[in-house]
Structures are given as structure tokens and as C-alpha cells.
Motif scaffolding. Structure first.
Motif, PDB file in Angstrom:
ATOM      1  N   GLU A  87       2.700   6.050   8.530  1.00  0.00           N
ATOM      2  CA  GLU A  87       2.771   4.753   7.832  1.00  0.00           C
ATOM      3  C   GLU A  87       4.034   4.624   6.987  1.00  0.00           C
ATOM      4  O   GLU A  87       4.503   3.527   6.723  1.00  0.00           O
ATOM      5  N   ALA A  88       4.563   5.766   6.549  1.00  0.00           N
ATOM      6  CA  ALA A  88       5.798   5.726   5.757  1.00  0.00           C
ATOM      7  C   ALA A  88       7.019   5.628   6.669  1.00  0.00           C
ATOM      8  O   ALA A  88       8.133   5.402   6.198  1.00  0.00           O
TER       9      ALA A  88
ATOM     10  N   ARG B 180       0.823  -1.218   0.000  1.00  0.00           N
ATOM     11  CA  ARG B 180       0.000   0.000   0.000  1.00  0.00           C
ATOM     12  C   ARG B 180       0.852   1.263   0.000  1.00  0.00           C
ATOM     13  O   ARG B 180       0.562   2.224  -0.672  1.00  0.00           O
ATOM     14  N   ARG B 181       1.927   1.219   0.749  1.00  0.00           N
ATOM     15  CA  ARG B 181       2.744   2.425   0.904  1.00  0.00           C
ATOM     16  C   ARG B 181       3.928   2.462  -0.060  1.00  0.00           C
ATOM     17  O   ARG B 181       4.680   3.428  -0.084  1.00  0.00           O
TER      18      ARG B 181
ATOM     19  N   ARG C   5      -0.352   9.671   7.116  1.00  0.00           N
ATOM     20  CA  ARG C   5       0.341   9.116   5.938  1.00  0.00           C
ATOM     21  C   ARG C   5       1.834   8.967   6.215  1.00  0.00           C
ATOM     22  O   ARG C   5       2.455   7.973   5.860  1.00  0.00           O
TER      23      ARG C   5
END
Ligand code: ATP
Length: 684
Positions: free
Chosen positions: A632-633, A19-20, A629
């Protein structure tokens, strides 16, 4: 087997990675290629940072290690010398039913009841008798045959089939009749034995079903299982854990990828050898020629360091002890790639060959060999260290490295290979394991860990092999040894010479030299030692970039709670990657994107930081979502430019920003001018 919780965790990690944009399946649009992976934007940065950190720790921060960047395809003799051509193979077993291949040592021992079969019989006739087609075509056949009596049974049925089916106008009935007569002609019996382990919780019928499928695969249309018997087994590795089918006997499987150097002669696609035997002779010769150009994709980076040893020694201005390190791709045709990227067919290695004096040389020069005094890091290198201390030093250095990029000590395991696990030339090997979620568990339920790196004391095996295979000397001349030797008393000289001679003789004998040749060579080597010449020994810390990336990702994955815009707690996924290896170091957020002054200021801050670290500028969406965001990164820092930065709430806050720390979510006000040194301090 990993506990369901671990499997669930791995699923979440794999999904986040896709996803990332950390990791993608290679060639995904064509269905993927087993054992190959691509790194997306975040994964590519992560890998670069890992390699940078390693390279920096190995070369830039030390005086005694230099780098090498060698070719992937090398002279095939290298792999003969290293032993890869003859012995770089894993034992593999194939499932007799599905043909799925396993590494023999990775099949878990199993216990249970085995169903053995001595053979099989083609049972079409019997099958036919019970088939619906026959019943439909001749509904009354059973009563009619019964009237004829047991002895006339077959003949009566045959007559019925001729009458109702063979002479029928209906082609389907004719076909059915013909297949009946074929089936009745003979029953094929074959003594092909087979066995199935009944899987836990399954009924015996399931074992019979697997056996039936097996015989069907071998061409029996309606197999009748013969000679069934059962037996209890313990600790058996002979059955496929997935379906219970018998596996083949273990057979070696070479792991090197083969290729050809130079263009290869290939016959035209429509060429048929039967048409033109003469031309076929030409192609057969060409094939033999092709084989002479065989080369391999390197299965490890280390061998180039040994093969280039002389050039490195001549140019690097280093004296033993010193090291040469290399980062690069390696390829292994793994039998069973698995556990995500953990066991891939293409991967990167970071390897160091650290060359040291043989202990006899150390003792001749310093009068003693310093051995480790206890566990832990032995401190700054000392000239009197013997191989054991160097080995311990490198194990500890590597553990420190892993800690410096965020793997806690308690997630790592130091595994000392047992004597029967050691390669024949290795004196000691420590595997550094990381407790991956998919690692096996011990009896207490603790994760046991899987290999991240091996640190091996490989004696002088590698350089000796290349000396033998290339015919080029791999010895070094040691001025200090030459000067020290004459000062030794005779007993010491004799003892050291004898020890060295024995070690060389053992190596040569194991390498396959004839006894007299080995003796002669070992004596010459011992005489050379007295003049200051020897083949260096080596300590090899060998790590995998991809396994480390996966360990860092697994270690970083975390679910916790964070306040949303309105201050309400919401759950968040956060990758707690260490700032040194995080793909993005800092994210820059203007509070609002429709305020040109904020945007302009934020871009100034971005441009200020960019030359020093990886920066990501994001103005889209609510600030909370932008944080999520970046969480998550794995971005460790976030900088927000708000109205205070513009000085709207007074001059004292002008040109300050909010610096938010990902893990603690702590926010502090920092002057823009102080950002670079502050952040650099955290990533260096
Ligand atoms: P394993 O026992 O797991 O197959 P190995 O002992 O054969 O590993 P080495 O030959 O010592 O591995 O290779 C050094 C390092 O290279 C390993 O510690 C690992 O980090 C990495 N490595 C080896 N094989 C693979 C692979 N198939 N996929 C990813 N990394 C690998």
C-alpha cells in the motif's frame, strides 16, 4: 461528468492517501482550508523524489541548463511586466442563490426548460389567511367572513382580528393580530427578475421552490412569484448545474494572493471613525501608505528567471541556447479548487526557460533554419534548429521524462492548443495531459486527460517586457552572429532584417507602444541584430509537482490478488509506483522478531542499504501483513532475512536474503553484498 466508477476509484485513492500518510487536508483539525494540502511522510518522500528526478534530468545530466532558487515575493513591477496584474484573471460566475463561485469556462453547457420570473410580491397577507395560527386563534373566521359577502371580506376579517386577537390578554394573540394588520397594509411588489433551469427528472415545483428561496434570501418573507413563463434552452452556461439557479454575468477575478511588505499600520480594534475624525484622517493616510507596499505571492516561478536573466547570463558561463530551471512554490487564488490536489491554491511548479536564438539569427549564422522533419523526438540538439524544432524537442523530452518515472505513454495526451486558445505572444503551446480518473470523457467514453504540464514557445515576449518595464537591456551579444552577418549577401541581410523588424514591431504594437515609437524601436532592434545583439526567444516547459504526484498516485493504484501466509489468494491494494519515485525503495523484514540473530542481521542489512536509498525496517506482525503494508505504501522491493541467511540450512545460502519484487511478487535469493548495486541499478 466523470462516470461513477471513476468517482469510486477517486474515493478509494483519496482514502488510501489519508490512511497511509500520502496526503492530508491542510488544517484538518480546524475543518480544513479549501485548496490547501499537506503531504504526510510518504507524500513528502514522493514529492522529493519527483523533484529530484526532474532536477537531475534538467541540470545534472545536461551541460546546457543551470538552476535558480528565487524568492517567492518579488518586486510588484515584475507582475506588471508579465501581465499578471492586469490580465491574470479567470472569468468567474456566482450562483445567485447559494453564492457558490465557479470558473465560467468550467460550467458545463446545459439544455432544458427554464422558468423565468418577472418579479416578486410580498404575500404575507395571503400567507396569513392560510396559516394554521389564524385557524387556531379564530376557528370560525372563514364562515363569519363568508356571511359578510365578498366586498366586505377584508373589513370583516379586520374586525374579527381586532375582536379576537388585538384586545386579547394573551400576548401571543396580540402579536399575531398586529402582524396581520401589518401584512394587510400593503403588498410589496418588486420587478426583480430571476430564472431557474429545471434540473433533469425534477418536477416544475422544484424550480418554483428554488425561485422562492432566492426571493426569500432577498428579504421577502412570503414571496409570491410573478410573471412565470418557460422557455427551452440548449448549450446554456447561465445556470448552476447543482441547483439550476441563474448565475451572475461572468466577471474577471484576479488570481494573485496579495500581501504587504513591512509592518502595516492598523487602527486599534475599538477605534470608531465617528469619535475622532482627525485620527481617522491619520489612519486613512496610513492605509494609502500600506497600499504602496503591496506585493504578491508569486503565481508562477518563471518570472524570476526572466528578471534575473542578466545575472544568470553573467555568471552561468552559458551561451544561447541554454536554459535556467527552477522548482518552487506558487500561489493562485483559484476560484474553485477541486479534484483533490489537482487544482490547489498553493502548489509547486517545476519550470524551465530554455533560451534560444531568434530564427533570423540562426539563419544568418547557419544559412538555414532546421524545422522538424516529422513527428517524434528530433534527436540531439543541433545549432541550426529553429524554434519549432526546439519546441518539439522539449515536448518529446518531457514525455520521455514522464515515461521514465512510470507514466505509460498511453496514459498521456499531447494536446496542441488551437490558435484561438493561444496566449497572444505564444507561437505554439502543447499541453501534456494525464488521463486522471476525473477527466472528462469524449463521445467514445475515453478519458480526455487534464493538464500536467504546458510546453510553450513564448517568442521573446517575456524578456522584452522586462526590458521595457525595468529599462534594463535584456539583449545578449552573439559572437557568431556578429561574425556571420558581414558575410551574408545584401539581399539576405535585407530579408532577415525586415523579418526581424516586423516581428519586433508587432510585439511592440501589441504591448501598447505608440506606432511611431514602435517603428523607431523596431528599426533599432533590427540594426542591433546585424551587430550581433538580440533578445533571446524562449521555450517554456512548465509542470506542476502536485499534479504529477497525483497522476503518479492515480496511475499506481491497483487492486489484485496475492497469496496470504497459507498460500491462499487474498485481494490486496498495491501502489505500483516506479522504483525511481517510490517513497520507500526497500523494506527490510527479519522473518521473526523474537530471534535476536535474525533481528541483528536484518539491522545490519538496513544499515548497509540506508546510505544509498530510502529503507524501512519492519519487524512487527506476520510477514504477509508486513508485505501488505508495504504494498500500500508502494515499496517496490522487500528483503527478508531468514534462517537461511544465518546459514542454518547450509553454508551455500549463508548471507543471502530473499528479495521480493512488489508487482510480480517474484522472489529471488540474493547475496547481501550484491544488494546495493542491484537495487541502485533499478532506481537510477
Ligand atoms: P490550468 O489551465 O489547469 O489552470 P494553467 O494553464 O493555468 O493550468 P500554467 O500557468 O501553464 O497552468 O502552469 C503550469 C503548471 O502548473 C500546470 O501545468 C500545472 O501542472 C501547474 N498548476 C497550475 N495551476 C495549478 C493549480 N491551481 N494547482 C496545482 N497545479 C497547478
Amino acid at each position: 461528468m466523470a462516470e461513477p466508477k471513476s468517482a469510486e476509484l477517486m474515493e478509494k485513492i483519496v482514502s488510501l492517501c489519508k490512511r497511509r500518510g500520502f496526503i492530508f487536508q491542510s488544517s484538518e483539525i480546524y475543518g480544513g482550508l479549501n485548496g490547501f494540502w499537506d503531504y504526510g511522510p510518504l507524500g513528502a518522500e514522493l514529492k522529493r523524489n519527483i523533484k529530484e528526478c526532474w532536477w537531475r534530468a534538467m541540470t545534472r545530466l545536461r551541460d546546457d541548463i543551470v538552476g535558480l532558487d528565487a524568492s517567492i515575493i518579488m518586486h510588484p513591477k515584475i507582475w506588471e511586466a508579465s501581465g499578471h496584474t492586469s490580465t491574470f484573471s479567470d472569468l468567474m460566475v456566482d450562483c445567485l442563490l447559494t453564492k457558490k463561485r465557479f470558473r465560467a469556462d468550467q460550467v458545463e453547457p446545459q439544455a432544458g426548460i427554464v422558468y423565468y420570473y418577472s418579479g416578486v410580491q410580498e404575500d404575507s397577507y395571503n400567507y396569513f389567511l392560510h396559516s394554521k395560527e389564524l385557524k387556531d386563534a379564530i376557528p370560525s373566521w372563514e364562515e363569519e367572513v363568508a356571511r359578510e359577502g365578498q366586498e366586505r371580506r377584508s373589513a370583516a376579517l379586520e374586525s374579527l382580528v381586532v375582536k379576537h386577537l388585538l384586545v386579547s390578554e394573551d400576548p401571543a394573540k396580540q402579536k399575531l393580530g398586529k402582524s396581520f394588520l401589518d401584512a394587510s397594509k400593503g403588498e410589496r411588489m418588486q420587478p426583480i427578475s430571476y430564472a431557474v433551469l429545471l434540473l433533469p427528472g425534477k418536477p416544475p415545483e422544484s424550480a418554483r421552490k428554488i425561485a422562492t428561496q432566492y426571493y426569500q434570501e432577498r428579504g421577502f418573507v412570503h414571496p409570491k412569484l410573478l410573471g412565470e413563463r418557460t422557455e427551452k434552452v440548449e448549450n446554456s452556461r447561465c445556470f448552476n448545474p447543482e441547483n439550476g439557479s441563474l448565475l451572475t454575468e461572468p466577471a474577471p477575478f484576479n488570481l494573485m494572493f496579495k500581501t504587504y511588505v513591512g509592518p502595516q499600520a492598523v487602527p486599534p480594534l475599538d477605534f470608531d471613525p465617528a469619535d475622532d475624525p482627525e485620527e481617522w484622517e491619520y489612519w486613512a493616510k496610513a492605509f494609502r501608505e500600506n497600499e504602496r507596499n503591496v506585493a504578491y505571492l508569486r503565481p508562477e516561478t518563471a518570472q524570476a528567471i526572466f528578471a534575473q536573466f542578466k545575472n544568470l547570463l553573467d555568471t552561468a558561463r552559458q551561451k544561447v541556447p541554454f536554459g535556467v530551471c527552477q522548482i518552487g512554490k506558487a500561489f493562485r487564488n483559484e476560484i474553485n479548487p477541486r479534484n483533490y490536489t489537482f487544482r490547489s491554491r498553493e502548489f509547486e511548479q517545476m519550470e524551465l526557460e530554455f533560451f534560444i536564438r531568434p530564427d533570423e539569427a540562426v539563419e544568418a549564422i547557419y544559412g538555414r533554419v532546421t524545422s522538424p522533419t516529422g513527428p517524434g523526438h528530433p534527436g540531439e540538439p543541433q545549432p541550426s534548429w529553429g524554434w519549432q524544432t526546439w519546441h518539439q524537442y522539449w515536448v518529446e523530452e518531457r514525455l520521455r521524462f514522464y515515461e521514465s518515472i512510470g507514466l505509460p505513454r498511453n496514459s498521456l495526451v499531447e494536446y496542441w492548443q488551437k490558435p484561438d486558445e493561444l496566449a497572444h505572444y505564444a507561437r505554439a503551446t502543447v499541453d501534456i495531459l494525464y488521463k486522471f480518473p476525473f477527466s472528462k470523457r469524449d463521445e467514445k467514453g475515453e478519458l480526455m486527460g487534464e493538464e500536467l504540464e504546458g510546453v510553450a514557445a513564448r517568442s521573446d515576449f517575456d524578456l522584452s517586457q522586462h526590458q521595457r518595464f525595468s529599462g534594463k537591456p535584456m539583449t545578449v551579444f552573439d559572437e557568431e552572429l556578429k561574425a556571420a552577418w558581414p558575410k551574408l549577401d545584401e539581399a539576405k541581410k535585407a530579408a532577415l532584417s525586415q523579418r526581424y523588424l516586423e516581428a519586433r514591431r508587432t510585439y511592440l504594437a501589441k504591448a501598447g507602444e505608440a506606432a511611431d515609437k514602435a517603428e523607431k524601436q523596431a528599426r533599432e532592434d533590427a540594426e542591433a541584430l546585424a551587430k550581433g545583439y538580440y533578445i533571446p526567444h524562449v521555450i517554456e516547459p512548465s509542470a506542476g509537482v502536485d499534479r504529477l504526484a497525483l497522476a503518479l498516485i492515480c496511475n499506481a493504484y491497483c487492486e489484485d490478488q496475492a497469496p496470504d501466509e497459507k498460500g491462499n489468494l487474498e485481494s490486496r491494494v498495491v501502489m505500483k509506483l516506479h522504483p525511481r519515485i517510490a517513497p520507500i525503495t526497500v523494506a527490510i523484514f527479519p522473518l521473526l522478531k523474537n530471534k535476536p540473530e535474525l533481528v541483528e542481521k536484518a539491522k545490519t542489512v538496513r544499515d548497509l542499504l540506508r546510505p544509498h536509498m530510502a529503507v524501512f525496517y519492519d519487524e512487527a506482525g506476520a510477514i504477509g501483513r508486513r508485505y501488505r503494508r508495504q504494498d500500500e505504501a508502494g515499496t517496490p522491493f522487500g528483503v527478508t532475512i531468514d534462517f537461511d541467511t544465518l546459514g542454518e540450512k547450509g553454508p551455500e545460502l549463508k548471507d543471502t536474503v530473499t528479495l521480493r519484487e512488489r508487482d510480480s511478487m517474484k522472489q529471488e535469493r540474493v547475496k547481501i553484498g550484491e544488494l546495493v548495486p542491484l537495487l541502485l541499478q533499478k532506481i537510477r
